[in-house]
Design an enzyme around this catalytic site. Sequence first.
Site, PDB file in Angstrom:
ATOM      1  N   ASP A   1       0.763  -1.251  -0.043  1.00 34.92           N
ATOM      2  CA  ASP A   1      -0.098   0.081   0.068  1.00 34.92           C
ATOM      3  C   ASP A   1       0.776   1.201  -0.102  1.00 34.92           C
ATOM      4  O   ASP A   1       0.225   2.491  -0.244  1.00 34.92           O
ATOM      5  CB  ASP A   1      -0.860  -0.056   1.250  1.00 34.92           C
TER       6      ASP A   1
ATOM      7  N   TYR B   1      -9.742  -0.340   2.749  1.00 39.15           N
ATOM      8  CA  TYR B   1      -9.001  -0.149   4.072  1.00 39.15           C
ATOM      9  C   TYR B   1      -8.557   1.093   4.368  1.00 39.15           C
ATOM     10  O   TYR B   1      -8.415   2.020   3.501  1.00 39.15           O
ATOM     11  CB  TYR B   1      -7.956  -1.159   4.371  1.00 39.15           C
TER      12      TYR B   1
END
Length: 647
Positions: free
Chosen positions: A310, A394
């Site tokens: 990420d 998320y």
Amino acid sequence: MASMSTTAAPAPPSLHPLSPLNGDEIKAARQIVYDSGRATVANEALRFAYVGLGDPPKDVVRAVDRGEPAVVDRQVRMVLLQGPEADVVEATVSVTRGEVVRWEAVEDVRPPLQMEEAYAAQLALQECAEWNAALDRRGIADRSLVQVDPWPAGTFGLDHEKGRRITKCIPYLRASADDNGYARPIEGLLGIVDMGRGEVLEVLDYGTVPIPPTSGSYYPEHNGPLRTDLKPLVITQPEGPSFVVEGNLVRWQKWSLRVGMDPLEGLVLSTIGYEDGGRVRPIVYRASVSEMVVPYGHPSPMHHWKSAFDAGEWGLGRMANSLTLGCDCLGEIHYFDDVFADERCKPRTKGNAICMHEEDYSILWKHNDMMSGRSEVRRSRRLVISSIATVGNYEYGFYWYFYLDGTMQLEVKLTGIMSTMAVEGDDPGEHARMVAPGLAAPFHQHLFNVRLDVEVDGADNAVFEVDAVPSPPGEGNPVGSAFGVAATLLDTELAARRDVDPGRSRTWRIVNRSRRNGLGQPTAYKLLPGATPTLLAGPESSIGRRAAFAAHNLWVTPFHPDERRAAGDYPNQHAGGAGLPAWTARDRSVVDTDIVLWHSFGITHVPRPEDWPVMPVESTGFTLIPFGFFDRNPALDVPPSAEHCDG
């Protein structure tokens, strides 16, 4: 390569070397690249995959902070795309001198996924006959309700991966435009798209699974009746906060530090020090999340490849939220905006990207003297500097805390929505858990690596591993209860590949052996680990090779300005082995020199129904605690509260 003179665009001389890039500097850097004539495509065809502040030399930063004259050369680091192939150009531009100082083509690497290209991949699927036929087979008529999530594709030796920048696209079906699509995965359907060319390479259909029947709404109008017994909680500081902000320099309760934002690392803190005896003693030169990875542990072809980096594949700074008073942050808030470059290297401003405030934190210290009857107690408070990034489904909140006693801490708060899969029946197998009827979530991990460029009381440090160990039985341990500590110097990079051992209360002590406290002990800070799982995937797996940083909880390297990212600069579709494994294989000395600690930690997520449809915060992190850095409790001078009383 020799520098090339172009249009001069001097930076204002008042800028500190670590001041964030401003809009004028971003525009100047773009123009310098254009004017250099080095690009192989027209200027308007250039894409800027990364634009960030070039790291100034440490000696220049320290000289400026001491008030000494120094030449400040403001530089911009760039990663450029000149076409759809798997190549980039790394460039460094001096906006002070108005010239390109480095221009190097790097072949067969992939930059972070680009937003424009991710959108183009979605459009390409919408126009793909094979994709639409698969949707027809599932009875999905309204294409506007199909949500497509482009994912980093990983590396598995597929022909599609060669020379291309690709994405794998997962579809979901929304009931309405603002629905939670993750409640209705379109299981079994996967699209592979060449991102650079906007070309659908393959549509994989592993068979239909019924769309889960229930909504996953987390909106208040769908989850009532709402509670009515929460009374207002008001936080006020009538005299204002205790911190002082000058540009990106923050001073608070003897702490001083600089705040910034990197497109990939997100929130960055620099030159962290603590005032003691009239001087600021350095502790950490630079602290940031160098990388994070979310590997999934499900073996099915729809999910076994999922393992998003990420930071390196998306960018925690690029995905940072604009924070909202009273929701994301509460109290007397100071916000920092983030001025960043878009993919055309045009300056944009994200307001309120970083939040800073003080908060009460229970008691700092207390003692009730049984003989005199006198009680002394001090309230603790902490400075909170935070940023929240939304990376697909998320959210990650990064909260740096600074305490009155010289302790600092990072807490990462995980929330948002789990990546889901549709299941026929109620048995998801041994690699997932049911979270709603027809809906399961695969097991996965969230593994972070924080780069700590330490300078405890100065640049030359060493690291000791400290274990609590039982003393051997015998004359020196007559009742068998004695224990001591064993401190082992980690002298080389290979010796410093270490893991936690809770049974031994293992910590790592960062020591300056040339500085002594009042007791003659070397000054130090200790790294106290928190939740510290390591990577569960095998070392020879694709993700095991690419995310090898997560195989150990601690790595130590000598400082090198080019060693910035735990998985290397280009984890996207990388074969693996870059970053920490490659650097530490040289087994350099890490004793009494300028060192960097790399700490891996995180969460192994076994989903539960309570995590659906939106996950309550789960936290992980670590703490840095003074250990002989001071001669005694440094918080004795904290005054009693106004309501303090004896007895």
